[in-house]
Each structure stands twice: as C-alpha cells, then as structure tokens.
Design a protein around this motif. Structure first.
Motif, PDB file in Angstrom:
ATOM      1  N   ARG A  13       0.837  -1.207   0.000  1.00 25.45           N
ATOM      2  CA  ARG A  13       0.000   0.000   0.000  1.00 25.45           C
ATOM      3  C   ARG A  13       0.866   1.249   0.000  1.00 25.45           C
ATOM      4  O   ARG A  13       0.615   2.187  -0.752  1.00 25.45           O
ATOM      5  CB  ARG A  13      -0.935   0.014   1.212  1.00 25.45           C
ATOM      6  N   ASN A  16       2.356   1.736  -3.376  1.00 24.98           N
ATOM      7  CA  ASN A  16       1.359   2.238  -4.326  1.00 24.98           C
ATOM      8  C   ASN A  16       1.090   3.718  -4.115  1.00 24.98           C
ATOM      9  O   ASN A  16       1.001   4.474  -5.087  1.00 24.98           O
ATOM     10  CB  ASN A  16       0.052   1.450  -4.199  1.00 24.98           C
ATOM     11  N   TYR A  20       1.771   6.594  -7.035  1.00 26.58           N
ATOM     12  CA  TYR A  20       0.736   7.514  -7.521  1.00 26.58           C
ATOM     13  C   TYR A  20       1.111   8.962  -7.212  1.00 26.58           C
ATOM     14  O   TYR A  20       0.954   9.850  -8.058  1.00 26.58           O
ATOM     15  CB  TYR A  20      -0.621   7.193  -6.896  1.00 26.58           C
ATOM     16  N   ARG A  41      -7.829  10.150  -9.512  1.00 25.43           N
ATOM     17  CA  ARG A  41      -9.063   9.341  -9.629  1.00 25.43           C
ATOM     18  C   ARG A  41      -8.730   7.863  -9.825  1.00 25.43           C
ATOM     19  O   ARG A  41      -9.364   6.986  -9.230  1.00 25.43           O
ATOM     20  CB  ARG A  41      -9.929   9.857 -10.772  1.00 25.43           C
ATOM     21  N   SER A  42      -7.739   7.591 -10.640  1.00 24.27           N
ATOM     22  CA  SER A  42      -7.313   6.215 -10.875  1.00 24.27           C
ATOM     23  C   SER A  42      -6.834   5.569  -9.577  1.00 24.27           C
ATOM     24  O   SER A  42      -7.138   4.402  -9.295  1.00 24.27           O
ATOM     25  CB  SER A  42      -6.202   6.203 -11.921  1.00 24.27           C
ATOM     26  N   GLN A  44      -7.834   6.239  -6.569  1.00 27.57           N
ATOM     27  CA  GLN A  44      -8.986   5.916  -5.738  1.00 27.57           C
ATOM     28  C   GLN A  44      -9.762   4.724  -6.298  1.00 27.57           C
ATOM     29  O   GLN A  44     -10.191   3.856  -5.541  1.00 27.57           O
ATOM     30  CB  GLN A  44      -9.880   7.138  -5.609  1.00 27.57           C
ATOM     31  N   ILE A  45      -9.932   4.687  -7.614  1.00 24.03           N
ATOM     32  CA  ILE A  45     -10.641   3.564  -8.251  1.00 24.03           C
ATOM     33  C   ILE A  45      -9.937   2.253  -7.936  1.00 24.03           C
ATOM     34  O   ILE A  45     -10.574   1.217  -7.729  1.00 24.03           O
ATOM     35  CB  ILE A  45     -10.759   3.785  -9.773  1.00 24.03           C
ATOM     36  N   ASN A  46      -8.618   2.291  -7.881  1.00 21.22           N
ATOM     37  CA  ASN A  46      -7.827   1.089  -7.611  1.00 21.22           C
ATOM     38  C   ASN A  46      -7.674   0.791  -6.117  1.00 21.22           C
ATOM     39  O   ASN A  46      -6.886  -0.072  -5.737  1.00 21.22           O
ATOM     40  CB  ASN A  46      -6.460   1.197  -8.285  1.00 21.22           C
ATOM     41  N   GLY A  47      -8.426   1.515  -5.296  1.00 17.67           N
ATOM     42  CA  GLY A  47      -8.457   1.211  -3.868  1.00 17.67           C
ATOM     43  C   GLY A  47      -7.274   1.724  -3.069  1.00 17.67           C
ATOM     44  O   GLY A  47      -7.064   1.283  -1.942  1.00 17.67           O
ATOM     45  N   VAL A  48      -6.520   2.647  -3.624  1.00 13.82           N
ATOM     46  CA  VAL A  48      -5.383   3.217  -2.902  1.00 13.82           C
ATOM     47  C   VAL A  48      -5.848   4.532  -2.270  1.00 13.82           C
ATOM     48  O   VAL A  48      -6.311   5.432  -2.967  1.00 13.82           O
ATOM     49  CB  VAL A  48      -4.178   3.456  -3.843  1.00 13.82           C
ATOM     50  N   THR A  49      -5.748   4.613  -0.962  1.00 14.79           N
ATOM     51  CA  THR A  49      -6.216   5.791  -0.234  1.00 14.79           C
ATOM     52  C   THR A  49      -5.130   6.863  -0.223  1.00 14.79           C
ATOM     53  O   THR A  49      -4.017   6.616   0.237  1.00 14.79           O
ATOM     54  CB  THR A  49      -6.575   5.420   1.217  1.00 14.79           C
ATOM     55  N   HIS A  81     -12.387  13.919   3.907  1.00 16.39           N
ATOM     56  CA  HIS A  81     -11.828  12.595   4.198  1.00 16.39           C
ATOM     57  C   HIS A  81     -10.998  12.571   5.483  1.00 16.39           C
ATOM     58  O   HIS A  81     -10.316  11.588   5.774  1.00 16.39           O
ATOM     59  CB  HIS A  81     -11.012  12.098   3.002  1.00 16.39           C
TER      60      HIS A  81
END
Length: 158
Positions: A13, A16, A20, A41-42, A44-49, A81
């Motif tokens: 994580r 990643n 990003y 956006r990518s 977040q879509i890929n589940g990386v906070t 957030h």
C-alpha cells in the motif's frame, strides 16, 4: 505468518501511494493538472487511499497550472476525508489564491492555518506577500512582512 502477510500488504500500500503521488507530482511539474486529477481518480478507483502528501501534490499541481478553483476543491475533499492540512497545503492554497488575484481568499486560508496552529514559514509568508503585490496592495504586503518578523521568520534576499 499472518503478521508477515499484513506487513507485506502494508508495504505494498505504501509503495502504491508513493508511486501515484510521484506521478501526480510529475504532472504538476509539467503543469498538467488534468492528468494529475486523472491519476488521483485512478488511484482511488484502484483502492489506494491518498494521504496528506498525495493531496499536497495534487493541490500544488492545480496551483502551478493556475487552477485556483480546482485546488480549493481538492482541499475541500481532503478535509471531508479527515486529512489535516499542513504548512505545505496552506502555502500552495495561498499561492493559488495569489495567482488568481484572490487575496481575500488567501487571507482566509492564512487565518484558518493560524487557527489550526500551523506555524507559518517563509514560503507561506512570501506567498501571502505575493498575493498582496499581485493586487497592488503594498500596505497589506508590508503588514504581512511585519508579521513575518513578529513570527521570527527571516526574509530571504529575493
């Protein structure tokens, strides 16, 4: 065994997030704010906070591209957030306000920063002075300069 797997997942994580954030930063350096937003956006879509550093990179990318409204929108999202802004966040926002000739908004961010207990640094003071200069307000710029001395921040040569 379970802690080793959790540790490996945590490292992945972190890796990643760094990847990003680095990509967002690179887009920012090239003034490619839309690409930076798409990378975000990518992510977040890929589940990386995203973390504070990621948000700061995105706000800075918007600021460098003269996208004041986008920088503020990212800041608002960040706060929604639960990510607390720091001096980098506020400096980039103040700079974005200055570039867009929004000195009142710059001072609003300045006051919010002080209320939060974030100590201003040379970059933040310089951004606020620049915001005053861009709107031809030398008196207010001088007041900010005097406040800089009161905070013990030494001006630079430029």
């Amino acid at each position: 065994m379970a802690s080793a797997a959790a540790s490996a997942a945590s490292r992945q994580r972190t890796s990643n997030i760094k990847a990003y954030t680095k990509r967002i930063t690179e887009h920012g350096k090239r003034k490619q704010w839309q690409e930076a937003m798409e990378t975000f956006r990518s992510m977040q879509i890929n589940g990386v906070t995203p973390n504070l550093i990621t948000y700061n990179a995105l706000i800075t990318a918007c600021e460098k591209s003269w996208q004041y409204e986008q920088a503020v929108a990212v800041f608002d999202t960040m706060q929604l957030h639960g990510v607390e802004p720091d001096i980098v966040t506020y400096s980039a926002l103040i700079c974005a306000c200055g570039r867009s000739k929004q000195p009142e908004r710059a001072f609003e961010f300045w006051e919010a920063m002080l209320r939060q207990g974030v100590a201003p640094n040379l970059i933040a003071f310089s951004a606020l002075i620049s915001a005053c200069a861009k709107t031809k307000d030398p008196e207010r710029a001088l007041q900010v300069f005097e406040a800089m001395e009161e905070h013990g921040v030494q001006p630079d040569v430029i």
